[in-house]
Design an enzyme around this catalytic site. Structure first.
Site, PDB file in Angstrom:
ATOM      1  N   GLY A 106       0.826  -1.215   0.000  1.00 33.33           N
ATOM      2  CA  GLY A 106       0.000   0.000   0.000  1.00 33.33           C
ATOM      3  C   GLY A 106       0.853   1.256   0.000  1.00 33.33           C
ATOM      4  N   GLY A 139      -6.991  -4.602   3.174  1.00 28.58           N
ATOM      5  CA  GLY A 139      -7.331  -5.143   1.854  1.00 28.58           C
ATOM      6  C   GLY A 139      -7.731  -4.088   0.846  1.00 28.58           C
ATOM      7  N   GLY A 140      -7.604  -2.813   1.252  1.00 29.67           N
ATOM      8  CA  GLY A 140      -7.900  -1.730   0.320  1.00 29.67           C
ATOM      9  C   GLY A 140      -7.068  -1.833  -0.949  1.00 29.67           C
ATOM     10  N   GLY A 141      -5.882  -2.415  -0.825  1.00 28.55           N
ATOM     11  CA  GLY A 141      -5.017  -2.601  -1.993  1.00 28.55           C
ATOM     12  C   GLY A 141      -5.192  -3.982  -2.624  1.00 28.55           C
ATOM     13  CD  GLU A 145      -1.999  -6.320   2.917  1.00 27.93           C
ATOM     14  OE1 GLU A 145      -1.481  -5.303   2.453  1.00 27.93           O
ATOM     15  OE2 GLU A 145      -3.180  -6.356   3.299  1.00 27.93           O
ATOM     16  CB  ALA A 179      -4.782  -1.002   9.027  1.00 28.56           C
ATOM     17  CG  ASP A 180      -7.927  -0.459   4.065  1.00 26.21           C
ATOM     18  OD1 ASP A 180      -7.146   0.281   3.464  1.00 26.21           O
ATOM     19  OD2 ASP A 180      -8.133  -1.640   3.739  1.00 26.21           O
ATOM     20  CG  ASP A 231       0.616  -4.386   5.683  1.00 27.66           C
ATOM     21  OD1 ASP A 231       0.520  -3.372   4.975  1.00 27.66           O
ATOM     22  OD2 ASP A 231       0.126  -5.492   5.363  1.00 27.66           O
TER      23      ASP A 231
HETATM   24  C1  A5P Z   1      -3.476  -3.581   1.091  1.00 23.67           C
HETATM   25  O1  A5P Z   1      -4.228  -4.650   0.639  1.00 23.67           O
HETATM   26  C2  A5P Z   1      -4.042  -3.030   2.341  1.00 23.67           C
HETATM   27  O2  A5P Z   1      -4.314  -3.930   3.358  1.00 23.67           O
HETATM   28  C3  A5P Z   1      -3.272  -1.845   2.856  1.00 23.67           C
HETATM   29  O3  A5P Z   1      -2.374  -2.177   3.847  1.00 23.67           O
HETATM   30  C4  A5P Z   1      -4.258  -0.893   3.385  1.00 23.67           C
HETATM   31  O4  A5P Z   1      -5.261  -0.788   2.400  1.00 23.67           O
HETATM   32  C5  A5P Z   1      -3.654   0.478   3.659  1.00 23.67           C
HETATM   33  O5  A5P Z   1      -3.226   1.018   2.469  1.00 23.67           O
HETATM   34  P1  A5P Z   1      -2.664   2.472   2.347  1.00 23.67           P
HETATM   35  O6  A5P Z   1      -1.406   2.518   3.099  1.00 23.67           O
HETATM   36  O7  A5P Z   1      -2.475   2.656   0.865  1.00 23.67           O
HETATM   37  O8  A5P Z   1      -3.707   3.387   2.894  1.00 23.67           O
END
Ligand code: A5P
Length: 226
Positions: A29, A97-99, A105, A85-86, A83
């Site tokens: 992300g 999982g936004g990405g 993950e 998170a959303d 990592d």
């Molecule tokens: C990726 O699938 C996500 O779990 C990311 O860790 C989550 O979406 C945060 O992403 P950003 O850092 O882009 O906000």
């Protein structure tokens, strides 16, 4: 401070916590990007680590930047994963999982002795459910899987690319983004109910995985929750 500057600050800070000899899990992300960037710099300065990635995007960034990458099949455990998170609540429960990388993950986080989560203040939540809940679903009979979830009261849309095609994960699966209502969301119960549908591979709820949380605020302050 802009959100991007905050992401850079906390990603860099997390990158400085990595120590020689570690096997490191790389998140995915726009926030994890800055963690990987800092590790690239530190590797050039002589840091000796090996890393595994939670997505092809992170693998490419890290590999191109000179971080020694290893195959996850050759790893018994990971020392530290960083990592984002959303959404994250006070109990460190998360929606991720936004990405679209939630499955890898979650596997990488589960294999880790420690997971540090780096978030800007907009990701903090009193009650999970503000963000859509990404659910990874196998392509086979995906319309049936979606309607099975609807019968349980979970509705949403399959994620699409900018070109309007179905978004495909690194595992060749689809992402169904479920709309939640924070008032009625019970993350642990919802996770179990959703997972019971045969076509569902994994949900974006992450429980009991984050140990330390590094939070970056717009006023430039950084808070660490142990
Ligand atoms: C990726 O699938 C996500 O779990 C990311 O860790 C989550 O979406 C945060 O992403 P950003 O850092 O882009 O906000």
């Amino acid at each position: 401070m802009s959100i991007d500057d905050i992401k850079c600050k906390i990603g860099t800070l997390a990158g400085d916590l990595v120590q020689n000899g570690m096997t490191v899990g790389l998140g995915t992300g726009t926030t994890a990007f800055y963690f990987i960037k800092r590790l690239m710099e530190r590797c050039q300065e002589g840091l000796e680590i090996q890393a595994v990635a939670s997505s092809t995007a992170s693998l490419k960034q890290a590999h191109d930047g000179g971080i020694p990458m290893i195959d996850i099949e050759n790893v018994a455990s990971i020392d530290l994963t960083v990592d984002s998170a959303d959404e994250i609540d006070r109990q460190k429960q998360m929606i991720k999982g936004g990405g679209g990388a939630l499955l890898r993950e979650k596997i990488v986080a589960t294999m880790s002795k420690e997971m540090i989560v780096i978030v800007d203040e907009t990701k903090l939540s009193e009650k999970l459910g503000r963000s859509k809940l990404p659910v990874e679903i196998v392509p086979f009979a995906h319309h049936y899987t979606k309607s099975s979830l609807e019968k349980l009261g979970y509705s949403g849309e399959f994620r699409r690319t900018a070109q309007g095609l179905l978004f495909m994960t690194d595992n060749g699966n689809l992402i169904l983004d479920l709309k939640l209502d924070p008032a009625s969301t019970n993350p642990r119960e919802d996770h179990v109910r959703i997972r019971e549908i045969p076509g569902v591979v994994e949900t974006g709820f992450f429980f009991d995985l984050a140990q330390r949380v590094i939070i970056g605020y717009k006023d430039g302050k950084v808070q660490i929750r142990d």
